[in-house]
Design an enzyme around this catalytic site. Structure first.
Site, PDB file in Angstrom:
ATOM      1  N   ASP A  83       0.781  -1.218  -0.061  1.00  0.00           N
ATOM      2  CA  ASP A  83       0.045   0.063  -0.095  1.00  0.00           C
ATOM      3  C   ASP A  83       1.021   1.244   0.110  1.00  0.00           C
ATOM      4  OD1 ASP A  83      -2.823   0.899  -0.066  1.00  0.00           O
ATOM      5  OD2 ASP A  83      -2.306   1.955   1.747  1.00  0.00           O
ATOM      6  N   THR A  84       0.406   2.226  -0.776  1.00  0.00           N
ATOM      7  CA  THR A  84       1.390   3.121  -0.913  1.00  0.00           C
ATOM      8  C   THR A  84       0.539   4.503  -0.629  1.00  0.00           C
ATOM      9  OG1 THR A  84       2.554   2.052  -2.579  1.00  0.00           O
ATOM     10  CG2 THR A  84       2.697   4.697  -2.562  1.00  0.00           C
ATOM     11  N   PHE A 115       2.791   7.206 -13.531  1.00  0.00           N
ATOM     12  CA  PHE A 115       1.507   7.016 -13.291  1.00  0.00           C
ATOM     13  C   PHE A 115       0.804   7.947 -12.128  1.00  0.00           C
ATOM     14  CE2 PHE A 115       1.370   4.106  -9.586  1.00  0.00           C
ATOM     15  CZ  PHE A 115       2.453   3.750  -9.675  1.00  0.00           C
ATOM     16  N   TYR A 123       0.758  10.343  -9.096  1.00  0.00           N
ATOM     17  CA  TYR A 123       0.888  11.812  -8.767  1.00  0.00           C
ATOM     18  C   TYR A 123       2.510  11.789  -9.373  1.00  0.00           C
ATOM     19  CZ  TYR A 123      -2.441  11.901  -5.147  1.00  0.00           C
ATOM     20  OH  TYR A 123      -3.835  11.776  -4.460  1.00  0.00           O
ATOM     21  N   HIS A 142      10.242   4.633  -3.660  1.00  0.00           N
ATOM     22  CA  HIS A 142       9.690   4.131  -2.270  1.00  0.00           C
ATOM     23  C   HIS A 142       9.325   2.742  -2.347  1.00  0.00           C
ATOM     24  CE1 HIS A 142       6.991   6.047  -5.201  1.00  0.00           C
ATOM     25  NE2 HIS A 142       6.012   5.495  -4.845  1.00  0.00           N
TER      26      HIS A 142
HETATM   27  P1  IMP Z   1      -1.606   2.135  -4.181  1.00  0.00           P
HETATM   28  O1  IMP Z   1      -1.357   1.776  -2.993  1.00  0.00           O
HETATM   29  O2  IMP Z   1      -0.409   1.208  -5.233  1.00  0.00           O
HETATM   30  O3  IMP Z   1      -2.953   1.841  -4.828  1.00  0.00           O
HETATM   31  O4  IMP Z   1      -1.438   3.627  -4.592  1.00  0.00           O
HETATM   32  C1  IMP Z   1      -2.354   4.695  -3.799  1.00  0.00           C
HETATM   33  C2  IMP Z   1      -2.309   6.068  -4.729  1.00  0.00           C
HETATM   34  O5  IMP Z   1      -0.773   6.471  -4.674  1.00  0.00           O
HETATM   35  C3  IMP Z   1      -2.696   5.911  -6.112  1.00  0.00           C
HETATM   36  O6  IMP Z   1      -3.402   7.074  -6.457  1.00  0.00           O
HETATM   37  C4  IMP Z   1      -1.543   5.762  -6.671  1.00  0.00           C
HETATM   38  O7  IMP Z   1      -1.805   6.347  -8.031  1.00  0.00           O
HETATM   39  C5  IMP Z   1      -0.660   6.690  -6.019  1.00  0.00           C
HETATM   40  N1  IMP Z   1       0.834   5.973  -6.250  1.00  0.00           N
HETATM   41  C6  IMP Z   1       1.433   4.988  -5.723  1.00  0.00           C
HETATM   42  N2  IMP Z   1       2.749   4.513  -6.262  1.00  0.00           N
HETATM   43  C7  IMP Z   1       2.863   5.745  -6.720  1.00  0.00           C
HETATM   44  C8  IMP Z   1       4.078   6.225  -7.599  1.00  0.00           C
HETATM   45  O8  IMP Z   1       5.126   5.534  -7.637  1.00  0.00           O
HETATM   46  N3  IMP Z   1       3.977   7.402  -8.240  1.00  0.00           N
HETATM   47  C9  IMP Z   1       2.941   8.105  -8.278  1.00  0.00           C
HETATM   48  N4  IMP Z   1       1.911   7.900  -7.738  1.00  0.00           N
HETATM   49  C10 IMP Z   1       1.733   6.605  -6.807  1.00  0.00           C
END
Ligand code: IMP
Length: 190
Positions: A68-69, A148, A150, A176
């Site tokens: 999760d990010t 993709f 941000y 990250h």
């Molecule tokens: P997820 O946990 O990978 O679904 O990411 C959560 C949110 O952070 C989503 O809006 C993704 O587009 C954004 N996000 C995750 N990783 C990145 C990245 O490496 N660059 C830019 N946005 C990110």
């Protein structure tokens, strides 16, 4: 040994498969016929990663890891953070998310931010977490077309380009997610 990576993103899966020891076979969610929306209701990034990995272990019986990010912006009290995907609404629209963030920060001199990825690994009845952080700043405008989410408004520290202006191999060296994945790989090798 089979290990589920709780993702439907085949690029992510391939990338990590090439790094893990060869006795580990990674399975995607579609490989285990999981088409459900896995709940992500925790108020923290770490909590969501653990929730997803635990969900798969409990329902499907496989050892599993999930990521999760979130993007944490200092001047916004670390928002959008865990709500990064839905910052501008349920549609998870990246353009709307970036536009909202630029509006919220408009005129603010403090542009500091960081991306944080947490990977939660549920293995042998234990849960381990691995955190990767990439510090940087939010630009005044979108720049670049690669990547993709941000990426067009995030400039990693020490660079004069946004993630969306950097070649993918370059981003993958400092991101990250890469940092969290490398900790996971180190753990699986030991
Ligand atoms: P997820 O946990 O990978 O679904 O990411 C959560 C949110 O952070 C989503 O809006 C993704 O587009 C954004 N996000 C995750 N990783 C990145 C990245 O490496 N660059 C830019 N946005 C990110």
């Amino acid at each position: 040994m089979k290990l589920v990576f709780a993702t439907n993103n085949l690029n992510k899966l391939k990338e990590v498969q090439s790094l893990v020891p060869s006795h580990i076979e990674l399975l995607s969610l579609s490989d285990i016929n999981c088409a459900e929306d896995i709940p992500e209701t925790s108020p923290t990034i770490e909590g969501n990663a653990i929730q997803k990995a635990t969900y798969i272990k409990e329902r499907y019986g496989y050892d599993c890891f999930a990521d999760d990010t979130g993007l944490e912006v200092v001047a916004l009290n670390n928002e959008p953070g865990v709500y990064s995907a839905r910052y501008a609404g349920a549609a998870k629209d990246s353009t709307a998310n970036m536009d909202k963030l630029l509006r919220e920060l408009s005129g603010d001199k403090n542009r500091k931010a960081q991306f944080k990825t947490v990977i939660a690994l549920h293995i042998n009845n234990k849960t381990e977490t691995f955190t990767g952080i990439c510090t940087g700043s939010i630009t005044e405008k979108k720049r670049g077309t690669d990547g993709f989410g941000y990426d067009p408004i995030f400039q990693p520290e020490g660079y004069d380009k946004t993630f969306a202006e950097l070649p993918l191999e370059e981003k993958n060296k400092i991101s990250h997610r890469a940092k969290a994945v490398h900790q996971l790989i180190r753990y699986l090798k030991n």
